[in-house]
Design a protein around this motif. Structure first.
Motif, PDB file in Angstrom:
ATOM      1  N   LEU A 125      71.765 -24.511  14.408  1.00  0.00           N
ATOM      2  CA  LEU A 125      72.350 -24.631  15.735  1.00  0.00           C
ATOM      3  C   LEU A 125      73.853 -24.891  15.631  1.00  0.00           C
ATOM      4  O   LEU A 125      74.660 -24.221  16.265  1.00  0.00           O
ATOM      5  CB  LEU A 125      71.664 -25.757  16.503  1.00  0.00           C
ATOM      6  CG  LEU A 125      72.179 -26.028  17.911  1.00  0.00           C
ATOM      7  CD1 LEU A 125      71.790 -24.885  18.840  1.00  0.00           C
ATOM      8  CD2 LEU A 125      71.631 -27.348  18.424  1.00  0.00           C
ATOM      9  N   VAL A 126      74.244 -25.845  14.805  1.00  0.00           N
ATOM     10  CA  VAL A 126      75.662 -26.183  14.629  1.00  0.00           C
ATOM     11  C   VAL A 126      76.419 -25.016  13.997  1.00  0.00           C
ATOM     12  O   VAL A 126      77.578 -24.762  14.345  1.00  0.00           O
ATOM     13  CB  VAL A 126      75.812 -27.482  13.819  1.00  0.00           C
ATOM     14  CG1 VAL A 126      77.258 -27.734  13.430  1.00  0.00           C
ATOM     15  CG2 VAL A 126      75.262 -28.667  14.618  1.00  0.00           C
ATOM     16  N   ALA A 127      75.772 -24.261  13.127  1.00  0.00           N
ATOM     17  CA  ALA A 127      76.422 -23.104  12.494  1.00  0.00           C
ATOM     18  C   ALA A 127      76.836 -22.057  13.520  1.00  0.00           C
ATOM     19  O   ALA A 127      77.758 -21.272  13.262  1.00  0.00           O
ATOM     20  CB  ALA A 127      75.504 -22.498  11.436  1.00  0.00           C
ATOM     21  N   GLU A 128      76.188 -22.046  14.678  1.00  0.00           N
ATOM     22  CA  GLU A 128      76.573 -21.107  15.739  1.00  0.00           C
ATOM     23  C   GLU A 128      78.015 -21.334  16.190  1.00  0.00           C
ATOM     24  O   GLU A 128      78.658 -20.420  16.717  1.00  0.00           O
ATOM     25  CB  GLU A 128      75.636 -21.235  16.933  1.00  0.00           C
ATOM     26  CG  GLU A 128      74.226 -20.745  16.658  1.00  0.00           C
ATOM     27  CD  GLU A 128      73.309 -20.894  17.862  1.00  0.00           C
ATOM     28  OE1 GLU A 128      73.821 -20.938  19.013  1.00  0.00           O
ATOM     29  OE2 GLU A 128      72.086 -20.963  17.664  1.00  0.00           O
ATOM     30  N   LEU A 129      78.542 -22.517  15.969  1.00  0.00           N
ATOM     31  CA  LEU A 129      79.919 -22.824  16.353  1.00  0.00           C
ATOM     32  C   LEU A 129      80.950 -22.159  15.450  1.00  0.00           C
ATOM     33  O   LEU A 129      82.127 -22.106  15.778  1.00  0.00           O
ATOM     34  CB  LEU A 129      80.146 -24.345  16.338  1.00  0.00           C
ATOM     35  CG  LEU A 129      79.320 -25.150  17.327  1.00  0.00           C
ATOM     36  CD1 LEU A 129      79.510 -26.638  17.073  1.00  0.00           C
ATOM     37  CD2 LEU A 129      79.663 -24.787  18.762  1.00  0.00           C
ATOM     38  N   ASP A 130      80.514 -21.676  14.304  1.00  0.00           N
ATOM     39  CA  ASP A 130      81.442 -21.085  13.341  1.00  0.00           C
ATOM     40  C   ASP A 130      81.770 -19.630  13.626  1.00  0.00           C
ATOM     41  O   ASP A 130      82.580 -19.033  12.936  1.00  0.00           O
ATOM     42  CB  ASP A 130      80.882 -21.226  11.922  1.00  0.00           C
ATOM     43  CG  ASP A 130      80.835 -22.681  11.485  1.00  0.00           C
ATOM     44  OD1 ASP A 130      81.673 -23.471  11.964  1.00  0.00           O
ATOM     45  OD2 ASP A 130      79.954 -23.028  10.690  1.00  0.00           O
ATOM     46  N   GLY A 131      81.181 -19.077  14.655  1.00  0.00           N
ATOM     47  CA  GLY A 131      81.473 -17.697  15.029  1.00  0.00           C
ATOM     48  C   GLY A 131      82.798 -17.606  15.759  1.00  0.00           C
ATOM     49  O   GLY A 131      83.557 -18.578  15.848  1.00  0.00           O
ATOM     50  N   PRO A 132      83.096 -16.442  16.292  1.00  0.00           N
ATOM     51  CA  PRO A 132      84.335 -16.276  17.062  1.00  0.00           C
ATOM     52  C   PRO A 132      84.371 -17.241  18.254  1.00  0.00           C
ATOM     53  O   PRO A 132      83.335 -17.629  18.778  1.00  0.00           O
ATOM     54  CB  PRO A 132      84.281 -14.829  17.550  1.00  0.00           C
ATOM     55  CG  PRO A 132      83.183 -14.175  16.797  1.00  0.00           C
ATOM     56  CD  PRO A 132      82.291 -15.242  16.257  1.00  0.00           C
ATOM     57  N   ILE A 133      85.571 -17.612  18.685  1.00  0.00           N
ATOM     58  CA  ILE A 133      85.730 -18.495  19.838  1.00  0.00           C
ATOM     59  C   ILE A 133      85.047 -17.858  21.041  1.00  0.00           C
ATOM     60  O   ILE A 133      85.247 -16.689  21.342  1.00  0.00           O
ATOM     61  CB  ILE A 133      87.226 -18.733  20.151  1.00  0.00           C
ATOM     62  CG1 ILE A 133      87.919 -19.394  18.968  1.00  0.00           C
ATOM     63  CG2 ILE A 133      87.399 -19.542  21.421  1.00  0.00           C
ATOM     64  CD1 ILE A 133      87.435 -20.794  18.662  1.00  0.00           C
ATOM     65  N   ASP A 134      84.208 -18.634  21.697  1.00  0.00           N
ATOM     66  CA  ASP A 134      83.449 -18.156  22.846  1.00  0.00           C
ATOM     67  C   ASP A 134      83.808 -19.030  24.048  1.00  0.00           C
ATOM     68  O   ASP A 134      83.292 -20.137  24.197  1.00  0.00           O
ATOM     69  CB  ASP A 134      81.954 -18.225  22.545  1.00  0.00           C
ATOM     70  CG  ASP A 134      81.092 -17.637  23.644  1.00  0.00           C
ATOM     71  OD1 ASP A 134      81.609 -17.403  24.763  1.00  0.00           O
ATOM     72  OD2 ASP A 134      79.895 -17.418  23.400  1.00  0.00           O
ATOM     73  N   ASP A 135      84.722 -18.547  24.889  1.00  0.00           N
ATOM     74  CA  ASP A 135      85.162 -19.325  26.044  1.00  0.00           C
ATOM     75  C   ASP A 135      84.035 -19.569  27.048  1.00  0.00           C
ATOM     76  O   ASP A 135      84.046 -20.557  27.771  1.00  0.00           O
ATOM     77  CB  ASP A 135      86.326 -18.624  26.748  1.00  0.00           C
ATOM     78  CG  ASP A 135      87.589 -18.618  25.899  1.00  0.00           C
ATOM     79  OD1 ASP A 135      87.771 -19.558  25.099  1.00  0.00           O
ATOM     80  OD2 ASP A 135      88.381 -17.676  26.035  1.00  0.00           O
ATOM     81  N   GLU A 136      83.067 -18.687  27.087  1.00  0.00           N
ATOM     82  CA  GLU A 136      81.974 -18.813  28.044  1.00  0.00           C
ATOM     83  C   GLU A 136      80.911 -19.806  27.579  1.00  0.00           C
ATOM     84  O   GLU A 136      80.289 -20.491  28.380  1.00  0.00           O
ATOM     85  CB  GLU A 136      81.336 -17.441  28.285  1.00  0.00           C
ATOM     86  CG  GLU A 136      80.440 -17.402  29.486  1.00  0.00           C
ATOM     87  CD  GLU A 136      80.006 -15.988  29.831  1.00  0.00           C
ATOM     88  OE1 GLU A 136      78.847 -15.815  30.220  1.00  0.00           O
ATOM     89  OE2 GLU A 136      80.835 -15.060  29.723  1.00  0.00           O
ATOM     90  N   HIS A 137      80.676 -19.873  26.269  1.00  0.00           N
ATOM     91  CA  HIS A 137      79.669 -20.772  25.696  1.00  0.00           C
ATOM     92  C   HIS A 137      80.285 -21.493  24.494  1.00  0.00           C
ATOM     93  O   HIS A 137      79.938 -21.194  23.351  1.00  0.00           O
ATOM     94  CB  HIS A 137      78.428 -19.983  25.258  1.00  0.00           C
ATOM     95  CG  HIS A 137      77.795 -19.239  26.368  1.00  0.00           C
ATOM     96  ND1 HIS A 137      78.005 -17.896  26.581  1.00  0.00           N
ATOM     97  CD2 HIS A 137      76.973 -19.649  27.369  1.00  0.00           C
ATOM     98  CE1 HIS A 137      77.332 -17.507  27.635  1.00  0.00           C
ATOM     99  NE2 HIS A 137      76.698 -18.543  28.140  1.00  0.00           N
ATOM    100  N   PHE A 168      81.268 -29.025  20.254  1.00  0.00           N
ATOM    101  CA  PHE A 168      82.149 -27.931  20.648  1.00  0.00           C
ATOM    102  C   PHE A 168      82.834 -27.324  19.438  1.00  0.00           C
ATOM    103  O   PHE A 168      83.046 -28.003  18.421  1.00  0.00           O
ATOM    104  CB  PHE A 168      83.196 -28.428  21.649  1.00  0.00           C
ATOM    105  CG  PHE A 168      82.607 -28.780  22.984  1.00  0.00           C
ATOM    106  CD1 PHE A 168      82.669 -27.883  24.036  1.00  0.00           C
ATOM    107  CD2 PHE A 168      81.962 -29.991  23.177  1.00  0.00           C
ATOM    108  CE1 PHE A 168      82.118 -28.192  25.263  1.00  0.00           C
ATOM    109  CE2 PHE A 168      81.399 -30.312  24.403  1.00  0.00           C
ATOM    110  CZ  PHE A 168      81.474 -29.412  25.445  1.00  0.00           C
ATOM    111  N   GLN A 169      83.210 -26.071  19.549  1.00  0.00           N
ATOM    112  CA  GLN A 169      83.818 -25.337  18.440  1.00  0.00           C
ATOM    113  C   GLN A 169      85.034 -26.045  17.866  1.00  0.00           C
ATOM    114  O   GLN A 169      85.274 -26.001  16.673  1.00  0.00           O
ATOM    115  CB  GLN A 169      84.189 -23.918  18.882  1.00  0.00           C
ATOM    116  CG  GLN A 169      82.972 -23.032  19.032  1.00  0.00           C
ATOM    117  CD  GLN A 169      83.327 -21.629  19.489  1.00  0.00           C
ATOM    118  OE1 GLN A 169      83.979 -21.443  20.505  1.00  0.00           O
ATOM    119  NE2 GLN A 169      82.882 -20.649  18.730  1.00  0.00           N
ATOM    120  N   GLY A 170      85.806 -26.719  18.697  1.00  0.00           N
ATOM    121  CA  GLY A 170      87.014 -27.384  18.239  1.00  0.00           C
ATOM    122  C   GLY A 170      86.791 -28.716  17.548  1.00  0.00           C
ATOM    123  O   GLY A 170      87.737 -29.350  17.103  1.00  0.00           O
TER     124      GLY A 170
END
Length: 94
Positions: free
Chosen positions: A12-24, A41-43
């Protein structure tokens, strides 16, 4: 994470390592019994809040590593809410 398990938190946390997703921009886990949620959050911000109690103010931590995100989400899944609340949270969302 829908009906997830503790073992699924790293993915689940690894999903944050993708491209910046402003919507999610975040992923989260929720304790259905207490309505507490930890969002990551990604940041690198983590947010702790209670979805059912508007009198409880949200709290946040900044600059959390992915390892720290996994650790805190795991604490919530394990029901370690008292220990989770004792961390050095700052008031608000960030």
């Amino acid at each position: 994470m829908e009906d997830g398990t503790e073992a699924g938190i790293p993915s689940l946390v690894a999903e944050l390592d993708g491209p910046i997703d402003d919507e999610h921009p975040d992923v989260s886990v929720t304790d259905d019994e207490s309505s507490w949620i930890v969002s990551a959050f990604q940041g690198g911000t983590l947010v702790l809040e209670n979805l059912d109690d508007s009198d409880v103010q949200p709290r946040h931590l900044q600059h959390a590593s992915r390892t720290e995100m996994i650790r805190l989400m795991t604490m919530l899944i394990r029901g370690e809410l008292a220990a989770l609340q004792q961390l050095d949270w700052l008031p608000g969302y960030n």
